[in-house]
Enzyme design. Structure first.
Site, short mmCIF file in Angstrom:
data_model
loop_
_atom_site.label_atom_id
_atom_site.label_comp_id
_atom_site.label_asym_id
_atom_site.label_seq_id
_atom_site.Cartn_x
_atom_site.Cartn_y
_atom_site.Cartn_z
CG ASP A 1 44.34 99.89 11.77
OD1 ASP A 1 44.78 98.95 12.46
OD2 ASP A 1 43.74 100.87 12.25
N GLY B 1 42.75 101.52 23.85
CA GLY B 1 42.88 100.35 24.72
C GLY B 1 41.66 99.45 24.56
CB SER C 1 42.21 102.44 18.84
OG SER C 1 42.38 101.05 18.95
CD1 TRP C 2 38.81 102.52 24.86
CD2 TRP C 2 37.23 101.10 24.19
NE1 TRP C 2 37.76 102.61 25.76
CE2 TRP C 2 36.78 101.75 25.37
CE3 TRP C 2 36.40 100.16 23.56
CZ2 TRP C 2 35.54 101.47 25.94
CZ3 TRP C 2 35.15 99.89 24.14
CH2 TRP C 2 34.74 100.53 25.32
CG HIS D 1 45.75 100.87 15.14
ND1 HIS D 1 44.40 100.96 14.88
CD2 HIS D 1 45.88 100.96 16.49
CE1 HIS D 1 43.73 101.08 16.03
NE2 HIS D 1 44.61 101.09 17.01
#
Length: 409
Positions: A355, A132, A199-200, A383
């Site tokens: 990605d 996120g 990711s985050w 991703h």
């Protein structure tokens, strides 16, 4: 007869490889001539990997490269691509499991975070950091880990998932989340643990590890996001639109032309509107844009998350909040600048070649400053952690760390 240029190349190679008995990295950059191209091609393909170790000082390991004799451009060969090593490791998700305990931890006067534990209560602890920010956890996240070996800890970050207050931006910064991870560790009386994030979650995992390097036994990172301006601009200011123009236009068209100078700011205005329906409309558009681009092959179930106002509001508001505030880092290159603090940690970086959300340039930059970490490029993935090739590499990375821990006991 060998050409003069090849003779020079051979002399250079002998010079490089005979210095004090050490093995010195060798990069071929000599242009190949047509008269010897066939020989060069065979020679360079059979001599591709060179490592360095001089006076006990570690040098970056050169990933296997060769020169295409037609273009003289460096290219990656299969040994850097995923799935070519560790063939004996498990690479499939583990079976579905349920938590053996769950609850809520009050981390401030305002925020309470949801947590759960699954797997082996006496196993090696691992904490899962979701993406996120604002994405929350899901049951599938438990399945990356061997439940007989790992004590698997998932939690929803501030404002996300089951944590309260929902979609709240107040007292919600990277440093607040790092403090929450420590409070959770102390709550469970865990001396140190493995950290897993994509990711985050990779951003937060790097920031947490650099803040508390003595608490981390290993790192598994996926879809690297360093929260630099060029990464935000790529995805939210029109770069990725070149690949997904059909997905981009609904995201773009929510914003009037006069406000399109900065989409992150324009969405911030709407996601923080006094009108809930304005927030929802912006949140749906923001979330659908990301979900439509998250996989190499778009997934309808993933895209439908954009229709869930409860999920989308937290996802879009919190993401936008962090991006507007540059991740609350003191500099654009903060995470790269602090790699020395975690260089000793056993780590694996897993990156999808295609990605679009977090393009490979970030994973590559991280790899260059941190060559000690294993670097796995999945050649047929985007991703998402749920794409087959990425899933396989993530499970294998946890298996490698598990085996090393077992061997050390």
């Amino acid at each position: 007869m060998l050409s003069p240029s090849f003779s020079v190349l051979m002399r250079k190679m002998r010079c490089f490889t005979s210095c004090s008995g050490s093995s010195i990295p060798l990069c071929f950059s000599t242009a190949l001539t047509s008269s010897s191209s066939s020989f060069y091609s065979r020679f360079l393909h059979s001599n591709t990997i060179f490592a360095a170790s001089v006076a006990e000082k570690k040098y970056p390991v050169l990933r296997a490269q060769y020169l295409d004799y037609k273009s003289a451009e460096p290219k990656l060969i299969d040994s850097m691509e995923s799935g070519k090593e560790d063939s004996g490791l498990k690479r499939e998700l583990y079976s579905v499991i349920e938590p053996y305990s769950s609850g809520f931890l009050k981390v401030s006067d305002l925020h309470t975070i949801y947590w759960e534990q699954s797997g082996n209560p006496d196993g090696h602890p691992v904490v899962f950091l979701h993406g996120g920010p604002g994405g929350g956890t899901s049951p599938t996240n438990r399945r990356f880990f061997d439940p007989e070996f790992y004590r698997i800890i998932l939690f929803d970050q501030r404002g996300a998932g089951k944590s309260t207050p929902h979609a709240c931006l107040k007292e919600n910064t990277t440093w607040d989340l790092i403090d929450d991870i420590e409070k959770l560790r102390e709550h469970f009386k865990i001396p140190e643990w493995q950290v897993f994030g994509g990711s985050w979650g990779s951003t937060l995992a790097l920031a947490y590890s650099q803040t508390h390097p003595d608490k981390v036994t290993g790192l598994v990172l996926r879809g690297i996001f360093l929260l630099r301006k060029k990464e935000i601009d790529w995805f939210y200011e029109g770069g990725a639109a070149a690949i997904y123009p059909d997905a981009w236009e609904p995201f773009r068209d929510l914003i009037p032309e006069k406000e399109r100078g900065c989409f992150v700011d324009a969405y911030s205005k709407r996601l923080n509107s006094d009108y809930l329906e304005t927030q929802y409309a912006a949140a749906r558009a923001w979330t659908k844009w990301e979900m439509m681009t998250a996989r190499l092959i778009p997934n309808d179930e993933n895209i439908k998350k954009g229709d869930d106002d409860y999920f989308s509001l937290a996802f879009a508001r919190i993401e936008n909040h962090y991006f507007t505030n540059k991740g609350f880092f003191s500099s654009d290159s903060y995470l790269l600048d602090n790699i020395d603090k975690i260089r000793h940690i056993d780590a694996t970086i897993v990156q999808g070649r295609y990605d679009v959300c977090c393009p490979m340039m970030s994973a590559w930059d991280l790899h260059k400053v941190w060559p000690e970490a294993d670097f796995k490029v999945v050649k047929d993935a985007g991703h998402s952690a749920n794409e087959p090739g990425i899933t396989a590499e993530l499970v294998a990375a946890n298996e490698r760390l598990k085996n090393k821990i077992k061997a050390g006991r």
